[in-house]
Design an enzyme around this catalytic site. Structure first.
Site, PDB file in Angstrom:
ATOM      1  N   ALA A   1       8.259   3.173   2.629  1.00 44.57           N
ATOM      2  CA  ALA A   1       9.094   4.278   3.159  1.00 44.57           C
ATOM      3  C   ALA A   1      10.500   3.747   3.699  1.00 44.57           C
ATOM      4  O   ALA A   1      10.856   2.660   3.064  1.00 44.57           O
ATOM      5  CB  ALA A   1       8.448   4.793   4.513  1.00 44.57           C
TER       6      ALA A   1
ATOM      7  N   LEU B   1       0.604  -1.165   0.011  1.00 42.51           N
ATOM      8  CA  LEU B   1      -0.124   0.181   0.003  1.00 42.51           C
ATOM      9  C   LEU B   1       0.906   1.362   0.011  1.00 42.51           C
ATOM     10  O   LEU B   1       0.634   2.238  -0.541  1.00 42.51           O
ATOM     11  CB  LEU B   1      -0.881  -0.020   0.997  1.00 42.51           C
ATOM     12  CG  LEU B   1      -1.965   1.020   1.094  1.00 42.51           C
ATOM     13  CD1 LEU B   1      -3.033   0.579   0.173  1.00 42.51           C
ATOM     14  CD2 LEU B   1      -2.776   0.984   2.593  1.00 42.51           C
ATOM     15  N   ALA B   2       1.978   1.257   0.719  1.00 41.48           N
ATOM     16  CA  ALA B   2       2.805   2.124   0.739  1.00 41.48           C
ATOM     17  C   ALA B   2       4.207   1.757   1.273  1.00 41.48           C
ATOM     18  O   ALA B   2       4.423   0.575   1.671  1.00 41.48           O
ATOM     19  CB  ALA B   2       2.332   3.262   1.725  1.00 41.48           C
TER      20      ALA B   2
ATOM     21  N   GLN C   1       7.550  -1.115   5.165  1.00 43.55           N
ATOM     22  CA  GLN C   1       6.559  -1.166   4.006  1.00 43.55           C
ATOM     23  C   GLN C   1       5.056  -1.714   4.513  1.00 43.55           C
ATOM     24  O   GLN C   1       5.327  -2.338   5.630  1.00 43.55           O
ATOM     25  CB  GLN C   1       6.719  -1.668   2.364  1.00 43.55           C
ATOM     26  CG  GLN C   1       6.974  -3.136   2.460  1.00 43.55           C
ATOM     27  CD  GLN C   1       7.429  -3.658   1.085  1.00 43.55           C
ATOM     28  OE1 GLN C   1       8.086  -2.952   0.437  1.00 43.55           O
ATOM     29  NE2 GLN C   1       6.866  -4.633   0.611  1.00 43.55           N
TER      30      GLN C   1
ATOM     31  N   ASP D   1       7.932  12.566  14.068  1.00 50.97           N
ATOM     32  CA  ASP D   1       8.184  12.213  12.550  1.00 50.97           C
ATOM     33  C   ASP D   1       7.084  12.571  11.789  1.00 50.97           C
ATOM     34  O   ASP D   1       6.485  11.925  11.132  1.00 50.97           O
ATOM     35  CB  ASP D   1       8.372  10.662  12.448  1.00 50.97           C
ATOM     36  CG  ASP D   1       9.077  10.486  11.271  1.00 50.97           C
ATOM     37  OD1 ASP D   1       9.957  11.349  10.646  1.00 50.97           O
ATOM     38  OD2 ASP D   1       9.300   9.272  10.857  1.00 50.97           O
TER      39      ASP D   1
ATOM     40  N   LYS E   1       2.503  -3.747   8.856  1.00 46.81           N
ATOM     41  CA  LYS E   1       3.741  -3.046   8.577  1.00 46.81           C
ATOM     42  C   LYS E   1       4.883  -3.919   8.636  1.00 46.81           C
ATOM     43  O   LYS E   1       4.894  -4.734   9.626  1.00 46.81           O
ATOM     44  CB  LYS E   1       3.955  -1.764   9.363  1.00 46.81           C
ATOM     45  CG  LYS E   1       5.298  -0.951   9.140  1.00 46.81           C
ATOM     46  CD  LYS E   1       5.072   0.369  10.154  1.00 46.81           C
ATOM     47  CE  LYS E   1       6.284   0.984   9.735  1.00 46.81           C
ATOM     48  NZ  LYS E   1       6.113   2.647  10.760  1.00 46.81           N
TER      49      LYS E   1
END
Length: 530
Positions: free
Chosen positions: A134, A131-132, A138, A288, A153
């Site tokens: 970083a 889905l995303a 991920q 963050d 995650k």
């Protein structure tokens, strides 16, 4: 470690050369001695093909290839569009949640290893495509057997060796800087790097992130300002985190926010309020807060609510730092520069021998031009440069415990600039801080403080007795032949001194009066003991 660090340095140099990052630097207006680097860098003597990439894309790809520490630096830069050309800022913004993913086969293998069960046994549905993605992990969408929509995650493989090598170079550079420059010693680079080392390793433990998210969710339970997704603890492990899937608008998607008629002014103001609430009310703040971690709920656009994810990095302040920071900010908002100067000296942030008048004048010179201006009219680059010059002049040291706070402030300011450039940062923050200071000296808060201090009185009495007994050890044999009653005078004398000290300090109902009450209580306990 030295061999690994040397190999890492060669890799960094290769990336710099491949993406022509030296050209990006040397094409800027630089001092003559830095322009002379063109003549001594050996790879610049060789013919090189033109790079078929824009400067922003070259910088982004180089940071991606260099790993998580460099990616996080790019994420921070991406929030400062006032400091970067638009093309570079647009490319770096992709580092927030569009870092190239790693192979889903490895992701699934790691999830199954951590959970001790197959993906099919745990989830009713699991999306193989991320889905995303970083810098550190991920995310995959999934559905639990019980029906809840979740995200999974998972930490990227092979991160620790890269981070360890990068940190080795950062420590080396920090040591060199401290030895070579007095200005660098004032910035305390070794402590700053050490704090960053702790932060980045903490981020690799998803159980810590889950605990942070649960705490932040409790802090804002029922709040209209911020929503934090629920953590599903049964399926959380050190390298796997399962939490509620949220549906919101990315905070930087201004077109969609405008289409749903979001109150952008209120959204920007609530962002400031959330930050100050976390720092001063809770002393537990999301550190963050780049735009990739922040969404806006679609439910009530006229009263917008933020949604925060990725709580891997959080910060906190001691009560002393909270108090000094709040008093500094309130004095700053009121333009009481003498108070700001005196608080810096009292807190030890500048040397005690600093002349208050000189420091006050320097702060006024830097800060006065920016008041009553919206964010769009303030050059924070110039402000930070002037503040740095002032700090150097007065030997002001960087406070490592405030580095995360400063980083978060940069993120918040960059975000506010994008959402509502006319935001008046001063009038938004000042009422909150004044209310917080009033609450700190309210009768109920003072009563709670007294209760907490009273609970420590028996412990203080025991400590005093233990200390006196240790001091009496050399005379242990003589003490065996002496009745205990003959030594009670020493404890009672100590108690009388504590009572006198408590009375002399004054028993005013203020946050600083706890010491006098504690002294009085401990003294009475020692005087009246049998």
């Amino acid at each position: 470690m030295k061999l690994l660090a040397a190999r890492r340095l060669m890799r960094i140099l290769r990336v710099i050369i491949r993406y022509r990052l030296d050209d990006l630097l040397l094409n800027q207006p630089l001092p003559a001695w830095m322009r002379a680097l063109r003549l001594i860098l050996p790879w610049r003597w060789l013919p090189r093909k033109p790079l078929q990439l824009s400067r922003g894309a070259a910088l982004r790809l180089a940071l991606e290839e260099l790993g998580p520490i460099f990616i996080k630096f790019g994420q921070l830069l991406s929030t400062r569009r006032d400091l970067l050309p638009p093309d570079v800022a647009d490319e770096l913004a992709r580092l927030q949640d569009q870092v190239p993913p790693f192979d889903s086969v490895h992701a699934i293998a790691r999830i199954e290893e951590q959970l001790g069960a197959t993906v099919g046994e745990v989830f009713a549905r699991f999306d193989v495509e991320p889905l995303a993605s970083a810098s550190v992990a991920q995310v995959h969408a999934a559905q639990l057997k019980s029906g809840e929509e979740v995200v999974v995650k998972v930490i990227r493989p092979g991160l620790r060796p890269i981070i360890r090598q990068d940190l080795a170079w950062l420590f080396l550079l920090a040591r060199i800087a401290e030895k070579a420059s007095a200005d660098a010693r004032r910035l305390r680079p070794m402590e700053v790097v050490s704090d960053y080392e702790k932060t980045i390793y903490d981020e690799l433990d998803l159980l810590r992130e889950a605990a942070n998210a649960s705490q932040l969710r409790r802090n804002f339970d029922g709040s209209d300002l911020l929503y934090v997704p629920q953590v599903y603890w049964d399926w959380c492990r050190p390298k796997v985190l399962v939490m509620e899937r949220i549906y919101g608008i990315p905070v930087t998607d201004l077109a969609v926010l405008a289409d749903q008629r979001t109150n952008m002014k209120l959204l920007a103001e609530r962002g400031v309020e959330i930050f100050f609430t976390q720092v001063f009310r809770d002393s537990f703040f999301h550190a963050d807060m780049h735009p990739g971690n922040i969404f806006v709920s679609t439910r009530t656009p006229w009263s917008p609510q933020y949604i925060a994810i990725d709580c891997g990095i959080v910060g906190s302040l001691t009560p002393e730092d909270q108090d000094y920071l709040a008093r500094n900010l309130i004095a700053f908002f009121k333009r009481d520069y003498r108070r700001v100067a005196q608080l810096h000296i009292d807190s030890g942030w500048v040397p005690a021998e600093t002349r208050v008048n000189d420091f006050e004048a320097a702060i006024r010179t830097v800060c006065e031009p920016i008041f009553e201006k919206p964010l769009k009219d303030i050059s924070f680059a110039q402000l930070l440069l002037r503040l740095f010059q002032t700090a150097r002049r007065f030997n002001m040291e960087v406070q490592p415990q405030l580095v995360l706070l400063q980083k978060t402030l940069l993120n918040i300011e960059g975000l506010g600039r994008q959402l509502y450039p006319d935001l008046d940062l001063w009038s938004t923050a000042q009422p909150f801080l004044e209310r917080w200071m009033r609450e700190r000296i309210s009768p109920m808060q003072l009563l709670r403080n007294l209760q907490q201090q009273a609970e420590q009185v028996p412990h203080l009495s025991q400590m005093a007795r233990d200390t006196l007994e240790r001091l009496n050890q050399p005379q242990a044999q003589a003490a065996q032949a002496t009745p205990v009653a003959k030594h009670t005078w020493a404890l009672r004398l100590l108690g009388a001194a504590l009572v006198a000290g408590g009375v002399s300090q004054g028993l005013a109902l203020s946050p600083a009066a706890w010491a006098s009450w504690l002294s009085l209580g401990a003294g009475l306990l020692l005087v009246l003991r049998r």
